[in-house]
Design a protein around this motif. Structure first.
Motif, PDB file in Angstrom:
ATOM      1  N   UNK A  82      57.516  48.628  39.959  1.00 24.87           N
ATOM      2  CA  UNK A  82      56.711  47.717  39.145  1.00 24.87           C
ATOM      3  C   UNK A  82      55.723  46.912  39.979  1.00 24.87           C
ATOM      4  N   UNK A  83      56.169  46.425  41.136  1.00 28.65           N
ATOM      5  CA  UNK A  83      55.284  45.595  41.948  1.00 28.65           C
ATOM      6  C   UNK A  83      54.062  46.378  42.411  1.00 28.65           C
ATOM      7  N   UNK A  84      54.271  47.614  42.863  1.00 29.80           N
ATOM      8  CA  UNK A  84      53.158  48.441  43.331  1.00 29.80           C
ATOM      9  C   UNK A  84      52.218  48.808  42.180  1.00 29.80           C
ATOM     10  N   UNK A  85      52.795  49.145  41.032  1.00 30.33           N
ATOM     11  CA  UNK A  85      51.959  49.508  39.885  1.00 30.33           C
ATOM     12  C   UNK A  85      51.159  48.309  39.384  1.00 30.33           C
ATOM     13  N   UNK A  86      51.782  47.142  39.404  1.00 33.99           N
ATOM     14  CA  UNK A  86      51.081  45.943  38.971  1.00 33.99           C
ATOM     15  C   UNK A  86      49.940  45.615  39.928  1.00 33.99           C
ATOM     16  N   UNK A  87      50.187  45.778  41.221  1.00 34.80           N
ATOM     17  CA  UNK A  87      49.132  45.522  42.206  1.00 34.80           C
ATOM     18  C   UNK A  87      47.975  46.498  42.018  1.00 34.80           C
ATOM     19  N   UNK A  88      48.291  47.757  41.743  1.00 38.15           N
ATOM     20  CA  UNK A  88      47.235  48.737  41.484  1.00 38.15           C
ATOM     21  C   UNK A  88      46.439  48.391  40.244  1.00 38.15           C
ATOM     22  N   UNK A  89      47.140  47.973  39.191  1.00 31.53           N
ATOM     23  CA  UNK A  89      46.455  47.611  37.947  1.00 31.53           C
ATOM     24  C   UNK A  89      45.583  46.381  38.137  1.00 31.53           C
ATOM     25  N   UNK A  90      46.006  45.453  38.987  1.00 35.10           N
ATOM     26  CA  UNK A  90      45.190  44.270  39.242  1.00 35.10           C
ATOM     27  C   UNK A  90      43.903  44.639  39.984  1.00 35.10           C
ATOM     28  N   UNK A  91      43.967  45.637  40.856  1.00 37.06           N
ATOM     29  CA  UNK A  91      42.752  46.120  41.514  1.00 37.06           C
ATOM     30  C   UNK A  91      41.832  46.790  40.495  1.00 37.06           C
ATOM     31  N   UNK A  92      42.425  47.565  39.594  1.00 37.96           N
ATOM     32  CA  UNK A  92      41.617  48.162  38.525  1.00 37.96           C
ATOM     33  C   UNK A  92      40.929  47.072  37.713  1.00 37.96           C
ATOM     34  N   UNK A  93      41.660  46.041  37.369  1.00 36.82           N
ATOM     35  CA  UNK A  93      41.092  44.965  36.545  1.00 36.82           C
ATOM     36  C   UNK A  93      39.970  44.235  37.285  1.00 36.82           C
ATOM     37  N   UNK A  94      40.213  43.824  38.527  1.00 33.97           N
ATOM     38  CA  UNK A  94      39.234  42.988  39.227  1.00 33.97           C
ATOM     39  C   UNK A  94      38.089  43.797  39.815  1.00 33.97           C
TER      40      UNK A  94
ATOM     41  N   UNK B 180      37.397  47.403  39.477  1.00 35.40           N
ATOM     42  CA  UNK B 180      36.780  48.458  38.663  1.00 35.40           C
ATOM     43  C   UNK B 180      36.234  47.892  37.360  1.00 35.40           C
ATOM     44  N   UNK B 181      37.039  47.214  36.594  1.00 31.62           N
ATOM     45  CA  UNK B 181      36.615  46.790  35.256  1.00 31.62           C
ATOM     46  C   UNK B 181      35.687  45.568  35.288  1.00 31.62           C
ATOM     47  N   UNK B 182      36.090  44.522  36.018  1.00 33.19           N
ATOM     48  CA  UNK B 182      35.298  43.293  36.005  1.00 33.19           C
ATOM     49  C   UNK B 182      34.078  43.354  36.916  1.00 33.19           C
ATOM     50  N   UNK B 183      34.088  44.252  37.897  1.00 35.99           N
ATOM     51  CA  UNK B 183      32.970  44.342  38.832  1.00 35.99           C
ATOM     52  C   UNK B 183      32.189  45.645  38.672  1.00 35.99           C
TER      53      UNK B 183
ATOM     54  N   UNK C 166      29.932  40.977  47.613  1.00 38.05           N
ATOM     55  CA  UNK C 166      30.412  39.953  48.537  1.00 38.05           C
ATOM     56  C   UNK C 166      30.653  38.618  47.842  1.00 38.05           C
ATOM     57  N   UNK C 167      29.930  38.366  46.784  1.00 41.16           N
ATOM     58  CA  UNK C 167      30.197  37.146  46.020  1.00 41.16           C
ATOM     59  C   UNK C 167      31.589  37.181  45.406  1.00 41.16           C
ATOM     60  N   UNK C 168      31.970  38.347  44.918  1.00 43.09           N
ATOM     61  CA  UNK C 168      33.265  38.473  44.248  1.00 43.09           C
ATOM     62  C   UNK C 168      34.429  38.682  45.215  1.00 43.09           C
ATOM     63  N   UNK C 169      34.188  39.403  46.302  1.00 44.77           N
ATOM     64  CA  UNK C 169      35.302  39.845  47.147  1.00 44.77           C
ATOM     65  C   UNK C 169      35.208  39.376  48.592  1.00 44.77           C
ATOM     66  N   UNK C 170      34.317  38.440  48.868  1.00 46.05           N
ATOM     67  CA  UNK C 170      34.242  37.854  50.188  1.00 46.05           C
ATOM     68  C   UNK C 170      33.515  38.727  51.188  1.00 46.05           C
TER      69      UNK C 170
END
Length: 253
Positions: free
Chosen positions: A97-109, A111-114, A219-223
Motif C-alpha cells: 500500500x505504501x509504495x502504491x500510494x507513493x506512486x499514485x501521489x506522483x501521478x497526481x502531482x 502527471x495530472x496537476x503538472x 521548477x516552480x512546482x518541483x524545485x
C-alpha cells in the motif's frame, strides 16, 4: 550562474533570432542529438569549431515535445509500479500500500496537476484552433478526467489509515488495471500523433517560448531538482518493490 539560469538566458537570446534561424535551430534539435545531448549541449567535434565549443554556445534548447515525452517516461515507470502491485495482490501477497500510494501521489502531482495541465493549456488549444485531430483531442481530455477519478480511488484505498480487505484488494487492482489500460494507448497516441501535429501548428518563435514556459513551471512546482528529483522519487519506490534493477526485465532465451 547555475545551469537552469544559463539555459533560460540562452532561450531568451534565441527568441531574438529571425524565424528562419529559429526553424533551423529546431530542426537541429529534432535531428541532431539525443535527449541527454539536448540537455547537456553535446555536439560532436565535427559539428563545432573550437571557437564554438563552450557549453554556453553549444547547448540546444529543450523543446516542448521532448519535455512532455520524458515526462511520459515517469508515467511508464509508475505503471510498472502498479503492475507489480497487481502481481503481488494476485499472488495473495500483502498489498504494498505504501509504495502504491507513493506512486499514485506522483501521478497526481507530476502527471495530472503538472504534465496534463501543460497539455490542456498549451498543446490542445492550438490544435483545436487549427482544426487538427478533432476526434482525438476530446478523447484525450476525457481520459485526463477519468484518470483523475481512478487516481483518487487508488489514493483512497492505499492511504495510511487503510488496511485493504478482500473487497478493497479487488477494487484497487481494478482501478490500477483500468488506469494502465487507458494510459498506455493514451501516451503512445500523444507521442506519435499529437506532439508531431502540435509542432506543425505552432510557429518556431512560440515553440521556443513554450520551452521556456515549461521549464519555469517545472521548477516552480518541483524545485531546483525538477524532473530529476521526481525520477529519483520513482526510483526509490522501485527499489522498495525490488523492480529497480533493469536487468531483471531481460528474458531468458
Amino acid at each position: 550562474m547555475g545551469g537552469r539560469e544559463a539555459t533560460a538566458m540562452r532561450r531568451r537570446e534565441m527568441l531574438g533570432l529571425s524565424g528562419a534561424a529559429l526553424a533551423g535551430s529546431l530542426t537541429l534539435t529534432a535531428c541532431g542529438g539525443s535527449a541527454d545531448g539536448a540537455r547537456a549541449g553535446a555536439f560532436s567535434p565535427a559539428e563545432s569549431s573550437p571557437a564554438e565549443s563552450s557549453p554556453a554556445q553549444a547547448e540546444v534548447p529543450v523543446t516542448p515535445p521532448e519535455d512532455l515525452m520524458r515526462e511520459h517516461g515517469v508515467l511508464k515507470r509508475v505503471l510498472l509500479i502498479y503492475r507489480e502491485g497487481i502481481r503481488r495482490i494476485g499472488n495473495g501477497e500483502q498489498v504494498p500500500a505504501q509504495a502504491l500510494n507513493a506512486g499514485a501521489r506522483i501521478i497526481r502531482s507530476f502527471i495530472e496537476d503538472y504534465h496534463e495541465h501543460l497539455e490542456e493549456k498549451y498543446v490542445f488549444p492550438p490544435l483545436k484552433k487549427a482544426g487538427k485531430l478533432t476526434d482525438t483531442v476530446p478523447v484525450l481530455e476525457l481520459q485526463h478526467q477519468r484518470g483523475r477519478v481512478l487516481t483518487g480511488r487508488i489514493l483512497d484505498m492505499t492511504g495510511a489509515s487503510k488496511t485493504p480487505g478482500t473487497g478493497d484488494r479487488r477494487d484497487v487492482v481494478a482501478a490500477m488495471a483500468a488506469f494502465i489500460r487507458m494510459y498506455e494507448p493514451h501516451e503512445a497516441r500523444e507521442d506519435t500523433v499529437v506532439f508531431p501535429a502540435f509542432r506543425d501548428v505552432v510557429p518556431p518563435r512560440r515553440f521556443l517560448e513554450l520551452g521556456e514556459i515549461f521549464e519555469d513551471e517545472e521548477h516552480r512546482r518541483f524545485g531546483s531538482s525538477g524532473f530529476t528529483g521526481v525520477v529519483g522519487q520513482v526510483a526509490d519506490i522501485e527499489k522498495t518493490l525490488g523492480i529497480y534493477d533493469l536487468a531483471r526485465f531481460t528474458p531468458k532465451v
